[in-house]
Design an enzyme around this catalytic site. Structure first.
Site, PDB file in Angstrom:
ATOM      1  CB  ILE A   1      72.513  83.214  24.489  1.00 33.36           C
ATOM      2  CG1 ILE A   1      71.130  83.478  24.496  1.00 33.36           C
ATOM      3  CG2 ILE A   1      73.343  84.077  23.612  1.00 33.36           C
ATOM      4  CD1 ILE A   1      70.923  84.665  25.620  1.00 33.36           C
ATOM      5  CD  GLU A   2      77.264  83.502  20.093  1.00 38.08           C
ATOM      6  OE1 GLU A   2      78.090  84.215  19.864  1.00 38.08           O
ATOM      7  OE2 GLU A   2      76.184  83.237  19.475  1.00 38.08           O
ATOM      8  CB  SER A   3      77.115  84.600  26.465  1.00 38.37           C
ATOM      9  OG  SER A   3      75.723  84.704  26.425  1.00 38.37           O
TER      10      SER A   3
END
Length: 519
Positions: free
Chosen positions: A321-323
């Site tokens: 996930i980009e986070s």
């Protein structure tokens, strides 16, 4: 470091100050501090004419986050990677042109925090070329009030680049879990690491102040040095947040499984009901190759790991996930951005380094609008600015893109079962239109760069070619003319149209078993 109450925050911030806010939706959001800042403005009219920067959306679409700035005179300009959770009050101010507003890619903003901190002139990147961020289109401006060019098109070494000049930051407002008496911060209960350190250093580079919200204060020297993610030497003030203002996510106060403190059995996850969303997630999952490093977007794509777990192949997926979360099973709904059983959690800026560098083999993303050229819009609808988040970063360098969404929107009613799909009522709004309202992904550019691009809906699958979209599959029970072409704003390329696997439309599938054979 000094411990202060939230009502003392306003007096520390000057009029016309520029603030960089930490947080992603509610995750790591210093809500207690923002509430105190709002009370100060309502009581005294100060601080006013503020500019805020944030890498992602800040808020929960309700009473938290940017809502606290949504007062005439309090905020002059807002720059963010996303506006979706900022709340109706701030969205109205942006839509009505009461405040300057800019939307830039989440990853580029994340990288900018480090460039500000290390005294670099800014960020030079190809991310955003050919999209609404490009000054030749909109320059990331979200309304007519926004007239200054904050991103520039430049030539460097004979190539085109986008350049984001590093702004001056006067105040950093961040959040941690625990602070010791010297201001050292841990992020133990935070589900992601984000940019807390870089934001604090960015403010210090300009001689600004850093305000941190934490759950509690502990004795100096009691924290393990490797557990400290923000050193006290860059923290000036600490505010102790109340539990209700220190949520782990939009919907969760605290779940140890979402920050890696415990592991949960994948069988405990509730299977998706058999509907159009599950159909799309199943068909999209067929585009996965075992071991491929894969990113998942919010919405329907987030259902793919649940489908994989139900099929018994979750261990063959390498999800991210980009986070900054890698491995495990990405959480859905209000917990999106975090994951169960994560293998690693790194800083968001480091994750985007990997993404921008072409590290992703595939990405599964939402589909809101697409057009005859394969352009995709997920950022602006009917003039309402939603924002791009990390979408522009992810779609630029990922080798294979799979856009997932229903074929129409607004009132769609389908029946799924017995190996076929029946459209009971179509949606009021078309998604496949002649021209998208805003270019968040440039299909023509992607085709020239030979990216693999697939569009998966509940009734049809399309592939991007150099000359447009080609219809390649339809669901069993679907009539191409009546159920597909009649609801498109353009005619796709039609050559050899196959029928989607009927098992996708049945209670039991087993279609991902082949992944084990190729693992």
């Amino acid at each position: 470091m000094k411990v202060i109450s939230p009502d003392e925050v306003g007096a520390l911030i000057q009029d016309d100050a520029t603030i960089f806010l930490g947080g992603l939706a509610i995750t790591s959001l210093p809500e207690e501090v923002l509430q105190g800042l709002e009370r100060s403005f309502l009581a005294s009219g100060h601080p006013r004419n503020l500019t805020t920067w944030a890498c992602g959306a800040v808020g929960n679409s309700g009473e938290a986050g940017m809502k606290h700035f949504a007062h005439p005179g309090m905020i002059k300009r807002v720059i963010a990677g996303h506006f979706g959770q900022t709340g109706k009050e701030m969205m109205k101010m942006v839509f009505d042109g009461e405040v300057e507003a800019y939307n830039f890619p989440q990853g580029s903003l994340s990288h900018l925090t480090r460039q500000i901190a290390n005294h670099s002139p800014g960020v030079l990147t190809k991310v955003g070329l050919g999209t609404f961020v490009d000054p030749r289109l909109e320059g990331g401006k979200m309304n007519s009030r926004s007239t200054e060019d904050l991103v520039k098109l430049v030539q460097f070494d004979g190539e085109e680049w986008l350049y984001y000049p590093a702004p001056r930051i006067d105040v950093a407002i961040i959040r941690g879990t625990v602070a010791d008496e010297r201001g050292n911060l841990t992020l133990d209960k935070e589900g992601v690491l984000l940019e807390q350190l870089a934001i604090a250093q960015a403010a210090k580079r300009w001689g600004g102040i850093v305000i941190a919200q934490v759950e509690r204060i502990v004795k100096a020297g009691s924290l393990h040095p490797k557990a400290v993610k923000v050193p006290g030497l860059v923290v000036d003030y600490v505010v102790i947040g109340q539990p209700e203002n220190h949520m782990q996510t939009i919907t969760t106060q605290y779940n140890p499984a979402l920050c890696g403190d415990v592991q949960v059995p994948t069988g405990s996850l509730t299977p998706m009901p058999l509907d159009e969303r599950k159909v799309i997630a199943r068909r999209a999952a067929l585009e996965i190759k075992p071991g491929a490093i894969t990113n998942l977007g919010i919405g329907i794509p987030a259902g793919i790991p649940t489908v994989a777990a139900e099929e018994g192949v979750a261990d063959l997926l390498t999800l991210s996930i980009e986070s900054g979360v890698n491995g495990g099973i990405p959480a859905q709904g209000g917990d999106f951005g975090l994951a169960y059983n994560a293998e690693s959690i790194i800083e968001q800026s480091a994750q985007f380094d990997f993404y921008d560098g072409g590290g992703l083999d595939a990405s599964f993303l939402g589909l809101a609008q697409t057009d005859v050229h394969g352009n995709v819009n997920v950022s602006k609808f009917n003039g309402r600015p939603v924002g791009c988040g990390g979408f522009v970063n992810i779609t630029r360098a990922t080798k294979k893109l799979v856009f997932c969404g229903t074929f129409t929107a607004g009132g769609l009613d389908v029946q799924v079962g017995d190996g076929k799909l029946t459209i009971k009522q179509d949606g009021r709004s078309r998604k496949f239109i002649e021209q998208v309202e805003q270019v968040t992904f440039n299909g023509h550019d992607a085709a020239l760069r030979q990216q693999q691009v697939v569009f998966v809906t509940e009734r049809a699958v399309f592939h991007l070619r150099e000359d447009g979209l080609e219809l390649t599959e339809v669901a069993p029970g679907i009539d191409i003319e009546r159920d597909v072409l009649a609801h498109m704003g353009f005619k796709p390329i039609i050559k050899d149209v196959k029928t989607m696997d009927p098992g996708i439309f049945s209670e039991r599938w087993g279609g991902l078993a082949a992944l084990k054979d190729h693992a």
